[in-house]
Design a protein around this motif. Sequence first.
Motif, short mmCIF file in Angstrom:
data_model
loop_
_atom_site.label_atom_id
_atom_site.label_comp_id
_atom_site.label_asym_id
_atom_site.label_seq_id
_atom_site.Cartn_x
_atom_site.Cartn_y
_atom_site.Cartn_z
N THR A 80 -0.19 -3.27 1.09
CA THR A 80 0.69 -2.35 1.56
C THR A 80 -0.08 -1.02 1.88
OG1 THR A 80 0.99 -1.10 -0.80
CG2 THR A 80 2.35 -2.99 -0.74
N ASN A 84 -3.38 -0.45 8.39
CA ASN A 84 -4.10 -1.03 7.67
C ASN A 84 -5.58 -2.18 8.43
OD1 ASN A 84 -2.38 -0.72 6.07
ND2 ASN A 84 -2.14 -2.78 5.32
N MET A 131 -10.85 -2.91 1.19
CA MET A 131 -11.40 -3.63 2.37
C MET A 131 -12.34 -3.61 2.63
SD MET A 131 -8.16 -2.56 4.56
CE MET A 131 -6.30 -3.04 5.09
N ARG A 150 0.36 -3.49 9.69
CA ARG A 150 0.25 -1.88 10.12
C ARG A 150 -1.03 -1.64 10.77
NH1 ARG A 150 4.14 0.33 8.54
NH2 ARG A 150 5.32 -0.08 6.89
N VAL A 207 -11.82 -8.36 10.96
CA VAL A 207 -10.52 -8.04 10.85
C VAL A 207 -9.93 -9.75 11.52
CG1 VAL A 207 -10.17 -6.22 11.76
CG2 VAL A 207 -7.95 -6.48 10.50
N LEU A 211 -7.27 1.94 0.11
CA LEU A 211 -7.19 0.98 0.79
C LEU A 211 -8.69 0.76 1.85
CD1 LEU A 211 -4.07 1.41 3.44
CD2 LEU A 211 -4.88 -0.61 2.17
N CYS A 225 -8.05 -9.89 2.13
CA CYS A 225 -7.44 -8.95 1.54
C CYS A 225 -6.17 -8.91 2.72
CB CYS A 225 -7.70 -7.54 1.77
SG CYS A 225 -8.46 -7.07 0.80
N LEU A 226 -4.82 -9.55 2.63
CA LEU A 226 -3.88 -9.69 3.05
C LEU A 226 -3.38 -8.62 3.33
CD1 LEU A 226 -2.67 -11.37 5.30
CD2 LEU A 226 -1.12 -12.38 3.06
N GLY A 227 -2.52 -7.94 4.20
CA GLY A 227 -2.35 -6.43 4.57
C GLY A 227 -0.86 -6.90 5.34
N THR A 246 3.35 -16.02 7.22
CA THR A 246 2.79 -15.37 5.63
C THR A 246 1.79 -15.77 4.27
OG1 THR A 246 2.48 -13.30 6.78
CG2 THR A 246 1.47 -12.96 4.84
N ALA A 259 -4.44 -7.95 8.59
CA ALA A 259 -3.43 -7.65 8.32
C ALA A 259 -2.98 -7.30 9.64
CB ALA A 259 -4.01 -5.97 7.66
N VAL A 287 -10.72 -9.22 6.09
CA VAL A 287 -9.03 -9.04 6.22
C VAL A 287 -7.97 -9.84 6.95
CG1 VAL A 287 -7.84 -6.46 6.53
CG2 VAL A 287 -9.93 -6.35 5.49
#
Length: 410
Positions: free
Chosen positions: A263, A312, A299, A309, A323, A295, A218-220, A245, A307, A305
Amino acid sequence: MTPKDETPARVGVFGLLGSGNLGNDGSLEAVLRYLRAEHPEAVVDALCGGPEAVTARFGIPATRLHWYRGEYRTASRAAAIAGKGVGKLVDVYRTAAWVRRHDVVIVPGMGVLEATLPLRPWGFPYSLFLLCASGRLLGTRVALVSVGAARIKSRPTRALVRWSARLAAHRSYRDAQSRDAMRAMGVDTARDEVYPDLAFFLPAPRASEPTGTRGTVCLGVMDFHGGNDDRARAEEIYRRYLDGTITFVRTLVAEGRPVRLLTGDECDLSVVEAILDAVDSPLVTAAEPASLADLMHEMAAADTVVAVRYHNLICALKTGTPVLALSYAAKSEALMERMGVGAYCHPAREVDADRLLEQFRELEKHAAEVRQTLAERNRVATDQLAQQFTALTTTLFPANSHAHAPRKAR
């Protein structure tokens, strides 16, 4: 239950809520869970950025934060500039009238005492000052609960933030550096406490068990142009972040890894579109999360992950998913350090795709121990937030304080 001769507490919640930022709304959700569990008799409403969205989702009455509806649009024409100016005066009376109707107003989490993203003093800092000044003048207790703070260079913004904090009846922070920042800006923090971010009080799904094969990443993403002090090089920062990115995603896709783009605010959709345009592959997909719960479900199903934010990151940490933080402010590094994974941070302003990949592979190599660390730290965070809500009841609702702690989120 509230005794028959006792009027239910009138509680207001305040902030840029319902405006498309999932983290802000998650903080509100956590406070409402607390109020509904511990003070079900309380009458709750909001003064916020997106009243229609708040009412639709949380079922509470809500009033628009600003009289002038174009408050956050750039004003270039005389009519728009005049509208904003008149709005500032009207908001003095609107805010005071709203505050006066309440016994308590809670500002739930959020980075309300910082300027790590572009911010003008006459925007939200002015609104927060009106709130806190009205509370002090009218005898309504204003509580800043698990909020974020940072040292601010702009003198007008710093002055508004400092006076807002001084006028609040209760303050707590989501990390020690926030408290230190307020102390450095001239606020007496001797009685202020530090607790985890409110989002850690939300329930979370369990992370999927590793399958032994390399699964989804997962890429926030974030529409990131730097902060208040980076306006002169905002486009350069954005370009470097986006290019790094995209290179990272291309490498994962070349290795056969599925990538799920996430997002945290409506403005981030432009970054999702840019990545999808640059990496044309069925392995790259995008989700449209409407809440922190959405979210977390995304995740929890992922192997890893990455991220940007802040919330996130919290969602990944809360689910126990390994993460890597693309850190745009010291608060992200403090969060990762608090959760025992401080080694896995990479600067969002200076994305180096090769170094990012190196850190990512190191994280996956140590995924099992990271998951164990996060499970332990999550238990501590949940307990600390339960303690905060018990203290909040004693401070803000002394007439009906409970001896028991709020129920913990699972």
